[in-house]
Design a protein around this motif. Structure first.
Motif, mmCIF file in Angstrom:
data_model
loop_
_atom_site.group_PDB
_atom_site.id
_atom_site.type_symbol
_atom_site.label_atom_id
_atom_site.label_comp_id
_atom_site.label_asym_id
_atom_site.label_seq_id
_atom_site.Cartn_x
_atom_site.Cartn_y
_atom_site.Cartn_z
ATOM 1 N N GLU A 1 12.182 6.968 -16.582
ATOM 2 C CA GLU A 1 12.249 8.179 -16.209
ATOM 3 C C GLU A 1 13.707 8.733 -16.404
ATOM 4 O O GLU A 1 14.718 8.157 -16.177
ATOM 5 C CB GLU A 1 11.997 8.379 -14.755
ATOM 6 N N PRO A 2 13.780 10.301 -16.777
ATOM 7 C CA PRO A 2 15.137 10.490 -16.697
ATOM 8 C C PRO A 2 15.745 10.466 -15.499
ATOM 9 O O PRO A 2 17.205 10.427 -15.523
ATOM 10 C CB PRO A 2 14.945 12.175 -16.879
ATOM 11 N N THR A 3 15.352 10.400 -14.378
ATOM 12 C CA THR A 3 15.979 10.155 -13.084
ATOM 13 C C THR A 3 16.257 8.801 -12.767
ATOM 14 O O THR A 3 17.112 8.654 -11.633
ATOM 15 C CB THR A 3 15.185 10.786 -12.070
ATOM 16 N N SER A 4 15.802 7.955 -13.487
ATOM 17 C CA SER A 4 15.960 6.360 -13.171
ATOM 18 C C SER A 4 17.469 5.994 -13.917
ATOM 19 O O SER A 4 17.903 6.451 -14.789
ATOM 20 C CB SER A 4 14.957 5.510 -13.791
ATOM 21 N N ALA A 5 17.956 4.836 -13.439
ATOM 22 C CA ALA A 5 19.026 4.220 -13.988
ATOM 23 C C ALA A 5 18.378 2.963 -14.730
ATOM 24 O O ALA A 5 17.467 2.578 -14.504
ATOM 25 C CB ALA A 5 19.842 3.799 -12.960
ATOM 26 N N VAL A 6 19.203 2.026 -15.369
ATOM 27 C CA VAL A 6 18.989 0.724 -15.861
ATOM 28 C C VAL A 6 19.951 -0.082 -15.159
ATOM 29 O O VAL A 6 21.248 0.217 -15.010
ATOM 30 C CB VAL A 6 19.290 0.900 -17.279
ATOM 31 N N MET A 7 19.711 -1.356 -14.990
ATOM 32 C CA MET A 7 20.338 -2.456 -14.519
ATOM 33 C C MET A 7 20.109 -3.611 -15.136
ATOM 34 O O MET A 7 19.126 -4.202 -15.449
ATOM 35 C CB MET A 7 20.114 -2.549 -13.103
ATOM 36 N N SER A 8 21.316 -4.351 -15.519
ATOM 37 C CA SER A 8 21.026 -5.610 -16.485
ATOM 38 C C SER A 8 20.412 -6.659 -15.597
ATOM 39 O O SER A 8 20.382 -6.899 -14.191
ATOM 40 C CB SER A 8 22.481 -6.101 -16.589
ATOM 41 N N ILE A 9 19.514 -7.394 -16.344
ATOM 42 C CA ILE A 9 18.902 -8.432 -15.545
ATOM 43 C C ILE A 9 19.382 -9.919 -16.350
ATOM 44 O O ILE A 9 18.866 -10.849 -15.948
ATOM 45 C CB ILE A 9 17.299 -8.350 -15.619
ATOM 46 N N ILE A 10 20.501 -9.963 -16.888
ATOM 47 C CA ILE A 10 20.853 -11.180 -17.423
ATOM 48 C C ILE A 10 22.179 -11.497 -16.996
ATOM 49 O O ILE A 10 22.995 -10.691 -16.600
ATOM 50 C CB ILE A 10 20.881 -11.138 -19.219
ATOM 51 N N GLU A 11 22.519 -12.610 -17.144
ATOM 52 C CA GLU A 11 23.926 -13.201 -16.925
ATOM 53 C C GLU A 11 24.918 -12.795 -18.318
ATOM 54 O O GLU A 11 24.429 -13.348 -19.255
ATOM 55 C CB GLU A 11 24.085 -14.598 -16.515
ATOM 56 N N GLY A 12 25.899 -12.345 -17.981
ATOM 57 C CA GLY A 12 26.737 -12.211 -19.089
ATOM 58 C C GLY A 12 26.272 -11.096 -19.998
ATOM 59 O O GLY A 12 25.674 -9.891 -19.660
ATOM 60 N N LYS A 13 26.920 -11.066 -21.457
ATOM 61 C CA LYS A 13 26.476 -10.023 -22.218
ATOM 62 C C LYS A 13 25.258 -10.461 -23.047
ATOM 63 O O LYS A 13 24.907 -11.488 -23.242
ATOM 64 C CB LYS A 13 27.686 -9.972 -23.255
ATOM 65 N N PRO A 14 24.462 -9.478 -23.779
ATOM 66 C CA PRO A 14 23.451 -9.768 -24.612
ATOM 67 C C PRO A 14 23.596 -10.668 -25.757
ATOM 68 O O PRO A 14 24.667 -10.546 -26.177
ATOM 69 C CB PRO A 14 22.853 -8.411 -24.760
ATOM 70 N N GLN A 15 22.865 -11.525 -25.983
ATOM 71 C CA GLN A 15 23.133 -12.338 -27.114
ATOM 72 C C GLN A 15 22.389 -11.529 -28.546
ATOM 73 O O GLN A 15 22.911 -11.963 -29.635
ATOM 74 C CB GLN A 15 22.127 -13.672 -26.934
ATOM 75 N N GLN A 16 21.530 -10.698 -28.233
ATOM 76 C CA GLN A 16 20.940 -9.926 -29.350
ATOM 77 C C GLN A 16 22.117 -9.141 -30.061
ATOM 78 O O GLN A 16 23.070 -8.859 -29.128
ATOM 79 C CB GLN A 16 19.958 -9.230 -28.960
ATOM 80 N N LYS A 17 21.748 -9.016 -31.315
ATOM 81 C CA LYS A 17 22.775 -7.914 -31.905
ATOM 82 C C LYS A 17 22.293 -6.431 -31.730
ATOM 83 O O LYS A 17 21.102 -5.872 -31.914
ATOM 84 C CB LYS A 17 22.438 -8.046 -33.487
ATOM 85 N N LEU A 18 23.334 -5.862 -30.836
ATOM 86 C CA LEU A 18 22.821 -4.533 -30.455
ATOM 87 C C LEU A 18 23.713 -3.519 -31.221
ATOM 88 O O LEU A 18 24.688 -3.798 -31.917
ATOM 89 C CB LEU A 18 23.280 -4.089 -29.023
ATOM 90 N N ASN A 19 23.198 -2.206 -31.562
ATOM 91 C CA ASN A 19 23.686 -1.101 -32.207
ATOM 92 C C ASN A 19 24.585 -0.430 -31.420
ATOM 93 O O ASN A 19 24.796 -0.707 -30.240
ATOM 94 C CB ASN A 19 22.951 -0.417 -33.254
ATOM 95 N N GLN A 20 25.276 0.438 -31.887
ATOM 96 C CA GLN A 20 26.401 1.331 -31.214
ATOM 97 C C GLN A 20 26.024 1.619 -29.905
ATOM 98 O O GLN A 20 26.390 1.729 -28.773
ATOM 99 C CB GLN A 20 27.200 2.116 -32.125
#
Lengths: 281, 182
Positions: free
Chosen positions: A174-193
């Motif tokens: 939802e536009p009114t929702s936030a997102v929160m990390s559920i992993i420790e540290g930084k993502p291992q996956q290759k993320l784009n910008q």
């Protein structure tokens, strides 16, 4: 027990997340739905090993990879199959051919890209399909290159190029929702910008519409990026308390004014309650 | 008067109202709030309904059950309920995987606002399409059996099943007080 359902209920991105997170091994069958009963029903098959995709095909005769090799002129289809038959039955055909010097590592990578990445990514455009995951299905060694990819990596790649998001509209955060990390540290996956930019906000405090403003991106785009990070298992959607401004203010609820904050309950109370409830069981 | 307040939450159709009705000694109260401020002229009612049930088990002891509104646009109501609760149960219809994502949203909302103990009740487990407990747990984001709250099957239409679910929640709360879980 087989897991079955429809992609309109449980999207392919959710399904891949489930299969990876659950370290599932088996065969996922997708049966494309058609309004026309007489029309040829197209099935797709994706094999998983410990939550990673190892092969994909639209046939079950295990000739798909050999056919692809033959198409490229690297080896005759029948030759590839014959070589595979002479090898260890529990070794992927791709590895067998490489070990015998008949295919190079680069050729295997290309085959895997075509067989899995390209083929599976197109399935994300399906509006609906019936699915079944059979955890008892054996691995198709004659269909395997020996390479594999985490299911959520395929999801990320597929959703980045997805043009029509209408089938996923009700799945987007939802536009009114936030997102929160559920992993420790930084993502291992290759993320784009843009994924990295959103990741920086994954603290569960700022709504997606505010993030969209700050990043100067369309809200819909930010929702799609958030969905990618959710299905990649990196963040979770956290609804924020809706601030009621346009809506009328309701009467105070009885419990708001009369009931105090939750206080510690006595052990005798809890024991009595359990004893009382046991009488009802 | 000592009162334990339990919140029953979950997506629409998970069985929250039925759950409360099965164990409540009073007819479940369905609250519908009326607007009182000037904007009431524009909109007569705000539908922030929630279910309320009660169970008395001593002259000065009672269990109060509050069912959250099933739709996430009523977030402010959930906030009020969870802030006052001692524990909560998240009901999830196991035969509706389309609702798993909403169940995760609700859990994330609750978890961010209150550290109170919780359990998950899977409903409709008798339906052929229902996901089994282990797969539903994974789909809800619980990957390790050691690091998850109790997950149980519950039939909201059966008093015995609901009572057992509440026992599990109360016992989990008692353990949580001794040894807090993440």
């Amino acid at each position: 027990m087989a897991v079955t359902g429809y992609l309109s209920e449980f999207a392919l991105a959710e399904l891949f997340n489930f299969l990876e997170q659950g370290n599932k091994t088996g065969l996922l069958t997708l049966c494309k739905l058609s309004d026309d009963q007489l029309q040829y029903r197209e099935n797709h098959y994706i094999w998983f090993n410990q939550g990673r995709i190892v092969a994909a095909a639209n046939r079950l005769d295990q000739h798909g990879l050999a056919y692809m090799i033959g198409q490229r002129g690297w080896l005759g289809e029948h030759t590839a199959l014959r070589v595979a038959q002479t090898c260890d039955v529990s070794t992927p055909i791709g590895l067998s051919l490489k070990n015998q010097g008949l295919l190079t590592v680069e050729q295997l990578k290309l085959l895997f890209y075509t067989q899995v990445m390209r083929q599976v990514c197109t399935l994300f455009a399906l509006k609906d399909a019936w699915f079944q995951f059979d955890c008892k299905a054996p691995l198709p060694f004659a269909e395997m290159t020996g390479l594999n990819a985490p299911a959520t990596e395929v999801t990320l790649a597929a959703l980045r190029v997805l043009k029509d998001w209408s089938a996923l509209a009700n799945k987007l955060p939802e536009p009114t929702s936030a997102v929160m990390s559920i992993i420790e540290g930084k993502p291992q996956q290759k993320l784009n910008q843009t994924e990295w930019q959103l990741w920086e906000f994954a603290k569960g405090t700022i709504s997606l519409q505010e993030i969209a403003q700050q990043l100067q991106l369309p809200l819909e785009k930010v929702q799609q990026i958030a969905f990618r990070l959710v299905t990649a298992g990196l963040v979770e959607e956290v609804p924020l308390v809706t601030v009621i401004t346009a809506h009328p203010k309701p009467e105070p609820l009885p419990m708001e004014s009369a009931v105090p904050e939750a206080t510690m309950l006595s052990h005798s109370f809890l024991h009595n309650l359990v004893g009382f409830l046991k009488g009802k069981v | 008067m000592e009162i334990m307040r339990l919140v029953v939450t979950g997506p629409v159709g998970a069985g929250k109202s039925t759950f409360i009705r099965s164990v409540s000694e009073i007819a479940v109260v369905d609250t519908d709030r009326r607007a009182t401020d000037e904007t009431a002229l524009l909109k007569q009612k705000t539908t922030v309904a929630f279910d309320f049930g009660r169970l008395s088990f001593g002259p000065e002891m009672a269990l109060h059950l509050y069912g959250t509104p099933g739709q996430s646009r009523f977030d402010f109501m959930w906030d009020i309920l969870i802030q006052k609760a001692h524990a909560y149960i998240l009901l999830v219809a196991a035969h509706r995987p389309s609702e798993f994502i909403e169940a995760r949203r609700i859990r994330a909302f609750m978890r961010q606002r209150s550290p109170v103990p919780m359990i998950i009740g899977l409903t409709h487990m008798d339906v052929p399409e229902a996901w089994d407990l282990e797969n539903a747990a994974i789909a809800l984001g619980y990957l390790s059996t050691n690091k998850r709250p109790p997950i149980i099957a519950v039939d909201p239409t059966q008093t015995t099943s609901v009572a057992q679910a509440v026992i599990t929640l109360v016992q989990h709360s008692m353990q949580a007080h001794l040894m807090p879980l993440s």
